[in-house]
Design a protein around this motif. Structure first.
Motif, PDB file in Angstrom:
ATOM      1  N   UNK A 145      76.326 -22.741 -32.633  1.00  0.00           N
ATOM      2  CA  UNK A 145      76.640 -23.614 -34.087  1.00  0.00           C
ATOM      3  C   UNK A 145      75.221 -23.191 -34.389  1.00  0.00           C
ATOM      4  N   UNK A 146      75.332 -22.310 -35.575  1.00  0.00           N
ATOM      5  CA  UNK A 146      73.963 -21.809 -35.992  1.00  0.00           C
ATOM      6  C   UNK A 146      73.248 -21.999 -36.948  1.00  0.00           C
ATOM      7  N   UNK A 147      74.138 -23.045 -37.712  1.00  0.00           N
ATOM      8  CA  UNK A 147      73.554 -24.006 -39.074  1.00  0.00           C
ATOM      9  C   UNK A 147      73.782 -25.315 -39.220  1.00  0.00           C
ATOM     10  N   UNK A 148      73.456 -26.198 -39.559  1.00  0.00           N
ATOM     11  CA  UNK A 148      74.072 -27.818 -40.713  1.00  0.00           C
ATOM     12  C   UNK A 148      73.296 -27.814 -41.490  1.00  0.00           C
ATOM     13  N   UNK A 149      73.745 -27.812 -43.165  1.00  0.00           N
ATOM     14  CA  UNK A 149      73.169 -28.157 -43.626  1.00  0.00           C
ATOM     15  C   UNK A 149      74.347 -29.280 -44.455  1.00  0.00           C
ATOM     16  N   UNK A 150      73.259 -30.631 -44.522  1.00  0.00           N
ATOM     17  CA  UNK A 150      73.617 -32.199 -45.027  1.00  0.00           C
ATOM     18  C   UNK A 150      72.866 -32.437 -46.569  1.00  0.00           C
ATOM     19  N   UNK A 151      74.298 -32.675 -47.015  1.00  0.00           N
ATOM     20  CA  UNK A 151      73.784 -33.042 -48.449  1.00  0.00           C
ATOM     21  C   UNK A 151      74.176 -34.929 -49.149  1.00  0.00           C
ATOM     22  N   UNK A 152      73.258 -35.337 -48.277  1.00  0.00           N
ATOM     23  CA  UNK A 152      74.022 -36.893 -48.453  1.00  0.00           C
ATOM     24  C   UNK A 152      74.967 -37.128 -47.789  1.00  0.00           C
ATOM     25  N   UNK A 153      76.290 -36.931 -48.068  1.00  0.00           N
ATOM     26  CA  UNK A 153      77.169 -37.857 -47.250  1.00  0.00           C
ATOM     27  C   UNK A 153      78.477 -36.320 -47.017  1.00  0.00           C
ATOM     28  N   UNK A 154      77.649 -35.745 -46.743  1.00  0.00           N
ATOM     29  CA  UNK A 154      78.459 -34.464 -47.133  1.00  0.00           C
ATOM     30  C   UNK A 154      78.022 -32.996 -46.150  1.00  0.00           C
ATOM     31  N   UNK A 155      78.330 -33.068 -45.177  1.00  0.00           N
ATOM     32  CA  UNK A 155      77.604 -31.957 -44.456  1.00  0.00           C
ATOM     33  C   UNK A 155      78.964 -30.876 -43.907  1.00  0.00           C
ATOM     34  N   UNK A 184      81.097 -41.696 -43.149  1.00  0.00           N
ATOM     35  CA  UNK A 184      81.782 -42.781 -44.013  1.00  0.00           C
ATOM     36  C   UNK A 184      81.398 -44.026 -44.258  1.00  0.00           C
ATOM     37  N   UNK A 185      81.798 -45.372 -44.529  1.00  0.00           N
ATOM     38  CA  UNK A 185      80.826 -46.227 -44.492  1.00  0.00           C
ATOM     39  C   UNK A 185      79.483 -47.059 -44.026  1.00  0.00           C
ATOM     40  N   UNK A 186      80.296 -46.383 -42.438  1.00  0.00           N
ATOM     41  CA  UNK A 186      79.794 -46.922 -41.003  1.00  0.00           C
ATOM     42  C   UNK A 186      78.106 -45.904 -41.197  1.00  0.00           C
ATOM     43  N   UNK A 187      78.603 -44.336 -41.830  1.00  0.00           N
ATOM     44  CA  UNK A 187      77.856 -43.986 -41.121  1.00  0.00           C
ATOM     45  C   UNK A 187      78.311 -42.862 -39.919  1.00  0.00           C
ATOM     46  N   UNK A 188      79.971 -42.133 -40.128  1.00  0.00           N
ATOM     47  CA  UNK A 188      80.519 -41.910 -39.071  1.00  0.00           C
ATOM     48  C   UNK A 188      80.384 -40.873 -39.339  1.00  0.00           C
ATOM     49  N   UNK A 189      80.302 -39.463 -38.765  1.00  0.00           N
ATOM     50  CA  UNK A 189      80.623 -38.123 -39.085  1.00  0.00           C
ATOM     51  C   UNK A 189      82.217 -38.131 -39.126  1.00  0.00           C
ATOM     52  N   UNK A 190      83.003 -37.515 -39.476  1.00  0.00           N
ATOM     53  CA  UNK A 190      84.474 -36.973 -40.201  1.00  0.00           C
ATOM     54  C   UNK A 190      84.675 -35.531 -40.162  1.00  0.00           C
ATOM     55  N   UNK A 191      85.550 -34.647 -39.406  1.00  0.00           N
ATOM     56  CA  UNK A 191      85.965 -32.988 -39.922  1.00  0.00           C
ATOM     57  C   UNK A 191      86.500 -33.356 -41.100  1.00  0.00           C
ATOM     58  N   UNK A 192      86.538 -33.034 -41.713  1.00  0.00           N
ATOM     59  CA  UNK A 192      87.302 -32.656 -43.340  1.00  0.00           C
ATOM     60  C   UNK A 192      88.187 -31.347 -43.108  1.00  0.00           C
TER      61      UNK A 192
END
Length: 216
Positions: A145-155, A184-192
């Motif tokens: 992983x070179x970088x992770x960009x997070x913008x609110x509920x999307x990364x 998601x609404x439970x703060x769980x991340x899912x691959x999109x």
């Protein structure tokens, strides 16, 4: 069909190569996907990624990218029947055969999680053959992983994939993928999905053509 299956195989493999972290994060989601695949646990995988949705949306996105640059591919690969018509033909053909192609990918998925052994010849059990190739591609590749960009509920995770010195590893070479995740609404991340298909398609088509030339 060859090109569509190959692209889905490569894209499926690279998104599941690495991850880290204990707190829930995009990286933690990627890590759980990796573990689920290593353990052949389809239920665990489904908690972080919807493979059926991924295959379907990637199929459509791939069709758009292929049609967008159809003339260039036609000029570069004039002997490939897939590129001997027009962008309109390709779009219609893929739409008409989407259900058939996704059924094949579903068979690959089922063969993988059922741990079906590789057949002596690919034509004896094509889905099991592709599933085993998927596993070999995973083994021949590493990712960081070179970088992770997070913008609110999307990364977006920037993932660099590099093949090893084996034949399959050299075939993979080095590629950079931008992986999208939603929270998601439970703060769980899912691959999109894959977010840089426009950049990846020329490279993937070149690799698919090598396979076609070798085995046709």
């Amino acid at each position: 069909m060859r090109l569509k299956i190959f692209v889905s195989l490569i894209l499926s493999a690279v998104i599941f190569l690495t991850g880290c972290g204990r707190e829930d994060s995009p990286e933690a989601a990627l890590d759980e996907i990796k573990i689920a695949l290593a353990e052949r646990d389809s239920k665990k995988l489904s908690e972080r990624a919807d493979l059926d949705k991924f295959f379907s949306t990637t199929y459509d996105a791939t069709t758009i990218e292929l049609a967008k640059n159809y003339d260039a591919y036609q000029e570069k690969y004039p002997d490939d029947p897939y590129f001997q018509h027009s962008a309109e033909f390709l779009t219609t053909y893929n739409a008409e055969h989407k259900a058939l192609h996704l059924k094949f990918l579903d068979g690959v998925k089922n063969s993988f999680f059922a741990k079906m052994p590789a057949p002596d010849k690919p034509e004896d059990n094509p889905t099991a053959y592709v599933a085993n190739e998927f596993e070999k591609i995973l083994a021949a590749s590493k990712a960081s992983i070179k970088e992770t960009r997070i913008d609110k509920n999307h990364a977006t995770i920037i993932l660099e994939v590099t093949g090893d010195n084996s034949l399959r590893g050299k075939f993979i070479g080095q590629m950079t993928f931008e992986l999208g995740f939603n929270r998601d609404e439970k703060n769980r991340w899912h691959f999109d999905g894959i977010e840089n298909l426009d950049d990846l398609m020329p490279v993937l088509v070149d690799k698919a053509e090598i396979i076609w030339i070798t085995f046709s």
